[in-house]
Design an enzyme around this catalytic site. Structure first.
Site, mmCIF file in Angstrom:
data_model
loop_
_atom_site.group_PDB
_atom_site.id
_atom_site.type_symbol
_atom_site.label_atom_id
_atom_site.label_comp_id
_atom_site.label_asym_id
_atom_site.label_seq_id
_atom_site.Cartn_x
_atom_site.Cartn_y
_atom_site.Cartn_z
ATOM 1 N N ARG A 147 4.908 27.577 -2.388
ATOM 2 C CA ARG A 147 4.629 26.477 -3.297
ATOM 3 C C ARG A 147 5.847 25.555 -3.440
ATOM 4 N NH1 ARG A 147 4.874 27.445 -9.778
ATOM 5 N NH2 ARG A 147 4.082 25.390 -10.333
ATOM 6 N N ALA A 185 3.332 26.755 -16.346
ATOM 7 C CA ALA A 185 2.770 25.588 -17.033
ATOM 8 C C ALA A 185 2.259 25.914 -18.443
ATOM 9 C CB ALA A 185 1.649 24.983 -16.195
ATOM 10 N N PRO A 231 1.046 31.227 -14.379
ATOM 11 C CA PRO A 231 0.236 30.741 -13.263
ATOM 12 C C PRO A 231 1.030 30.101 -12.131
ATOM 13 C CG PRO A 231 -0.005 29.307 -15.185
ATOM 14 C CD PRO A 231 0.738 30.536 -15.643
ATOM 15 N N ASN A 232 0.554 30.375 -10.953
ATOM 16 C CA ASN A 232 1.073 29.810 -9.690
ATOM 17 C C ASN A 232 2.401 30.417 -9.236
ATOM 18 O OD1 ASN A 232 -1.116 27.899 -9.298
ATOM 19 N ND2 ASN A 232 -0.265 26.850 -11.081
ATOM 20 N N GLU A 278 13.018 33.057 -22.433
ATOM 21 C CA GLU A 278 12.151 32.192 -21.629
ATOM 22 C C GLU A 278 12.940 31.710 -20.416
ATOM 23 O OE1 GLU A 278 10.468 28.942 -23.846
ATOM 24 O OE2 GLU A 278 9.584 28.017 -22.054
ATOM 25 N N ASP A 307 1.165 31.858 -30.352
ATOM 26 C CA ASP A 307 0.652 32.677 -31.457
ATOM 27 C C ASP A 307 0.792 34.167 -31.157
ATOM 28 O OD1 ASP A 307 0.025 30.432 -32.899
ATOM 29 O OD2 ASP A 307 -2.119 30.478 -32.433
ATOM 30 N N ARG A 329 12.955 17.156 -15.785
ATOM 31 C CA ARG A 329 11.757 16.848 -14.991
ATOM 32 C C ARG A 329 10.848 15.854 -15.728
ATOM 33 N NH1 ARG A 329 9.144 22.025 -12.299
ATOM 34 N NH2 ARG A 329 7.917 20.300 -11.399
ATOM 35 N N ARG A 382 6.995 18.117 -19.052
ATOM 36 C CA ARG A 382 7.579 19.450 -18.825
ATOM 37 C C ARG A 382 8.842 19.679 -19.653
ATOM 38 N NH1 ARG A 382 5.013 21.514 -14.101
ATOM 39 N NH2 ARG A 382 4.323 19.810 -12.784
ATOM 40 N N HIS A 412 12.816 29.447 -16.742
ATOM 41 C CA HIS A 412 12.175 28.534 -15.789
ATOM 42 C C HIS A 412 13.096 28.398 -14.585
ATOM 43 C CE1 HIS A 412 8.964 27.319 -18.527
ATOM 44 N NE2 HIS A 412 9.882 27.433 -19.474
ATOM 45 N N LEU A 413 12.509 28.446 -13.416
ATOM 46 C CA LEU A 413 13.302 28.324 -12.190
ATOM 47 C C LEU A 413 13.977 26.960 -12.127
ATOM 48 C CD1 LEU A 413 10.450 29.762 -10.022
ATOM 49 C CD2 LEU A 413 12.678 30.860 -10.239
ATOM 50 N N HIS A 463 4.226 24.903 -21.523
ATOM 51 C CA HIS A 463 4.165 23.538 -22.050
ATOM 52 C C HIS A 463 2.940 23.317 -22.936
ATOM 53 C CE1 HIS A 463 7.245 22.898 -19.097
ATOM 54 N NE2 HIS A 463 6.420 23.107 -18.099
ATOM 55 N N TYR A 480 10.996 24.879 -5.844
ATOM 56 C CA TYR A 480 11.026 26.258 -6.361
ATOM 57 C C TYR A 480 11.729 27.250 -5.436
ATOM 58 C CZ TYR A 480 7.755 24.466 -9.828
ATOM 59 O OH TYR A 480 7.176 23.752 -10.849
ATOM 60 N N ASN A 498 8.527 33.925 -17.759
ATOM 61 C CA ASN A 498 8.360 32.585 -17.183
ATOM 62 C C ASN A 498 6.889 32.219 -17.389
ATOM 63 O OD1 ASN A 498 8.074 30.216 -15.826
ATOM 64 N ND2 ASN A 498 9.194 30.860 -14.005
HETATM 65 C C1 DQA Z 1 8.217 26.507 -14.061
HETATM 66 C C2 DQA Z 1 8.228 25.066 -14.570
HETATM 67 C C3 DQA Z 1 6.846 24.654 -15.037
HETATM 68 O O1 DQA Z 1 6.859 23.292 -15.473
HETATM 69 C C4 DQA Z 1 5.853 24.765 -13.898
HETATM 70 O O2 DQA Z 1 4.545 24.461 -14.368
HETATM 71 C C5 DQA Z 1 5.886 26.078 -13.226
HETATM 72 C C6 DQA Z 1 7.181 26.716 -12.980
HETATM 73 C C7 DQA Z 1 9.599 26.913 -13.478
HETATM 74 O O3 DQA Z 1 9.800 28.110 -13.301
HETATM 75 O O4 DQA Z 1 10.423 26.039 -13.183
HETATM 76 O O5 DQA Z 1 4.865 26.591 -12.792
HETATM 77 O O6 DQA Z 1 7.954 27.377 -15.147
#
Ligand code: DQA
Length: 145
Positions: A17, A76, A9-10, A97, A86, A106, A110, A99-100, A79, A22, A73
């Site tokens: 954003r 959120a 998401p996002n 996995e 599952d 953080r 997170r 994460h940017l 977390h 990011y 990725n």
């Molecule tokens: C994220 C880190 C997460 O905590 C956050 O909710 C994101 C982006 C990252 O790529 O750093 O949406 O996954």
């Protein structure tokens, strides 16, 4: 070899954003970087993004038998989502996995992910490069057998 890249998401709002956190690259820019790297590695990429937990669970379930591995990725949901955990436990598809940001530096909520212990590796804090590094690491691992 076929690899899926799943985005949570996002991440569709990358570039707009919180750019100080990011970066200014859009998700399409990240996709182009990953596809270029995949082409040089001789790997096919399936790219997707969803803001919906159930859609991501369906996407993980659909990995089975179709791809050799995944770069994820989870944003959120990494977390929080036991459903996503599952799904990965069920399909047993190797994944990295990504994460940017460096989630380990953080806010406390997170600093933990529910997927990390299942992953081949966790890459955090390299920005969009993390996807490329993650893809390379995954392909190395898969080719090593
Ligand atoms: C994220 C880190 C997460 O905590 C956050 O909710 C994101 C982006 C990252 O790529 O750093 O949406 O996954």
């Amino acid at each position: 070899m076929r690899v899926a890249v799943l985005n949570g998401p996002n991440l569709n709002l990358l570039g707009v954003r919180e750019p100080a956190l990011y970066g200014h690259q859009t998700l399409a820019d990240v996709e182009a970087m990953v596809r270029a790297e995949a082409a040089s590695l001789g790997v096919e990429v399936e790219w997707s993004q969803s803001n919906h937990e159930g859609v991501l669970v369906d996407a993980v379930q659909a990995l089975r038998g179709r791809v050799d591995g995944a770069v994820v990725n989870p944003a959120a949901f990494g977390h929080t989502s036991l459903a996503l955990r599952d799904a990965f436990l069920a399909v047993q598809v190797p994944f990295v996995e990504v994460h940017l940001t460096n989630i380990f530096g953080r806010e406390p909520e997170r600093r933990h992910t529910v997927l990390a212990d299942l992953a081949v590796a966790v890459i955090a804090g390299l920005g969009a490069r993390g996807y490329v590094v993650g893809l390379r690491a995954l392909v190395d691992r898969l080719r090593a057998g």
